[in-house]
Scaffold this motif. Sequence first.
Motif, PDB file in Angstrom:
ATOM      1  N   ASP A  35       0.822  -1.215   0.000  1.00 13.78           N
ATOM      2  CA  ASP A  35       0.000   0.000   0.000  1.00 13.78           C
ATOM      3  C   ASP A  35       0.855   1.264   0.000  1.00 13.78           C
ATOM      4  O   ASP A  35       0.585   2.203  -0.750  1.00 13.78           O
ATOM      5  N   ARG A  39       0.788   3.882  -3.125  1.00 14.72           N
ATOM      6  CA  ARG A  39       0.404   5.286  -2.943  1.00 14.72           C
ATOM      7  C   ARG A  39       1.511   6.209  -3.449  1.00 14.72           C
ATOM      8  O   ARG A  39       1.256   7.209  -4.117  1.00 14.72           O
ATOM      9  N   GLU A  42       1.774   5.979  -7.322  1.00 12.82           N
ATOM     10  CA  GLU A  42       0.658   6.645  -8.002  1.00 12.82           C
ATOM     11  C   GLU A  42       0.839   8.159  -7.994  1.00 12.82           C
ATOM     12  O   GLU A  42       0.599   8.831  -8.990  1.00 12.82           O
ATOM     13  N   ARG A  43       1.299   8.696  -6.891  1.00 16.75           N
ATOM     14  CA  ARG A  43       1.498  10.148  -6.826  1.00 16.75           C
ATOM     15  C   ARG A  43       2.719  10.579  -7.631  1.00 16.75           C
ATOM     16  O   ARG A  43       2.747  11.658  -8.190  1.00 16.75           O
ATOM     17  N   GLU A 148       2.296  11.070   3.141  1.00 17.92           N
ATOM     18  CA  GLU A 148       2.477   9.857   3.940  1.00 17.92           C
ATOM     19  C   GLU A 148       2.691  10.168   5.423  1.00 17.92           C
ATOM     20  O   GLU A 148       2.548   9.296   6.261  1.00 17.92           O
TER      21      GLU A 148
END
Length: 186
Positions: A35, A39, A42-43, A148
């Motif tokens: 995960d 994340r 993807e960013r 994050e």
Amino acid sequence: MGIPDASRRSDGELVRRALGGSESAFAELVRRYQDLLYRHAERMIGRPDDAEDAVQAAFIKAHRRLKSCRDPDRFGAWLFRIGSNACKDYLKSRRRLTVSLDDAPAVLAQRGNPDHSLDRRNMREAIDGALERLPVEQREAFLLKHVEGLSYVEISEMLDVSVPALKMRVHRARDELKVLLRMYDR
């Protein structure tokens, strides 16, 4: 047969078991970090499918090179560097359609009525667009710190960069984002 209480085992223990041939130990490491890596990818990349590909490539590379992990107890930082490099490699190889900063207001005006405030989706697009324009190192540091929620020390371990250098990257990213987002707010 799975690993009993695998979620309680340390990364180091799981790495040692994986090196001994336990696929379930490596599978637990994947579950722990997929995960976070996704994340981040993807960013960094901006496209969900491409982010999935980069994360998958990172896990494959980590599995193949697990013996080169010098400190199994710091597996997460080692894996993150592999994932981060996979994102950077993708960005280098990707042909990007770019819009000059001078043309950005005209492009945004075509997307919707400029008299109305940006709704949540348009704001997300504006932020993502501004993040994409940041240099990769600034974007990465900014996302790890502010999305994050990691500490500078944690980021330093993950990226193998000094804390002062990270603080400067995040500071410059914030300054640049302010400028870029002002353009979207016109």
